[in-house]
Design a protein around this motif. Structure first.
Motif, short mmCIF file in Angstrom:
data_model
loop_
_atom_site.label_atom_id
_atom_site.label_comp_id
_atom_site.label_asym_id
_atom_site.label_seq_id
_atom_site.Cartn_x
_atom_site.Cartn_y
_atom_site.Cartn_z
N ARG A 36 82.41 8.46 35.55
CA ARG A 36 82.42 8.91 34.37
C ARG A 36 83.49 8.03 33.38
NH1 ARG A 36 82.20 15.03 33.28
NH2 ARG A 36 81.42 14.35 31.01
N ASN A 60 91.99 10.36 27.15
CA ASN A 60 91.02 9.46 26.45
C ASN A 60 91.83 8.20 26.39
OD1 ASN A 60 88.36 9.04 25.10
ND2 ASN A 60 89.80 8.68 23.60
N TRP A 102 87.01 14.50 32.42
CA TRP A 102 86.85 15.21 31.10
C TRP A 102 85.43 15.83 30.81
CZ3 TRP A 102 82.59 12.98 28.47
CH2 TRP A 102 81.89 11.80 28.99
N PRO A 104 82.49 16.62 28.00
CA PRO A 104 81.90 16.60 26.41
C PRO A 104 82.22 17.78 25.56
CG PRO A 104 79.98 16.70 27.67
CD PRO A 104 81.06 16.89 28.60
N ARG A 109 85.47 13.48 24.12
CA ARG A 109 85.77 13.69 25.46
C ARG A 109 86.92 14.41 25.76
NH1 ARG A 109 85.71 7.98 28.55
NH2 ARG A 109 87.35 7.78 27.52
#
Length: 220
Positions: A36, A60, A102, A104, A109
């Motif tokens: 991911r 991020n 992370w 959602p 994120r």
């Protein structure tokens, strides 16, 4: 296929330079985080830096840029290092985990703390980074890094700013992660937390300069 590969690539054991280690790390599938994440975020900085700073994982911004500590926490770290008497370019910065963990939340994120298995899967990369950089000082940023390197019993709130005997380097201490300062309740708390953060970094900088700060205390 999820979980199909559980061992780091062969390059981990044979890499004799940071560049070779970084190339090998880009192919790591030792845990599921790579699936991911945008990319592996390897350490960067001076090849034989006197000081290595180790955080938890890329965020991020780091995941997208492919570089550690480039977001708000990284900018704060850079400012704190300068106030402590060392430029970021004279250090080596990295993370315990090299992929962004992370979850959602709407379109965002959001950081998710890596688990013990993910930390263990990534530990050989960090060990090899330390071996190649050979820093004289290692600063653990936050609880995840400190407990990964100094043991689960370590408490940043109790032991921050204290040198801890360790085979990692002659001088090893822990302090908070800069992101915790950004989460402070108000400006006054942020200022106080930043000043204490700089004070911890000054202890490490002073020791590396051969003039250990009087306030530094070695744990027994």
């Amino acid at each position: 296929m999820r979980g199909a590969r559980r061992t780091p690539p062969a390059g981990l054991g044979t890499a004799t330079s940071l560049e070779a280690l970084q190339r090998a790390a880009s192919e790591c599938r030792a845990c599921d985080l790579w699936e991911r994440a945008t990319q592996t975020v390897f350490g960067e900085g001076k090849k034989h830096a006197g000081m290595m700073l180790v955080g938890e994982q890329p965020g991020n911004d780091e995941d997208l840029a492919g570089r550690p500590f480039v977001g708000p926490a990284g900018k704060l770290l850079e400012r704190a290092l300068a106030e402590a008497g060392i430029e970021r370019s004279d250090t080596y910065v990295t993370n315990v985990v090299k992929h962004f963990s992370w979850e959602p939340r709407g379109k965002w994120r959001i950081h998710k703390k890596p688990n013990a298995r993910e930390i263990a899967a990534c530990r050989p990369w960090l060990d090899r980074e330390i071996a190649l950089v050979t820093p004289r000082g290692v600063v653990c940023l936050g609880a995840t890094a400190a407990q990964a390197l100094l043991g689960a019993q370590f408490r940043v709130s109790r032991d921050r700013g204290r040198f801890v005997p360790s085979p990692l380097a002659p001088y090893v201490l822990a302090t908070v992660h800069p992101s915790s300062i950004l989460r402070a309740a108000d400006e006054a708390d942020r200022h106080a937390a930043f000043e204490q953060f700089v004070a911890d970094l000054r202890i490490a900088v002073g020791a590396l300069a051969g003039d250990e700060a009087p306030s530094a205390r070695r744990s027994p």
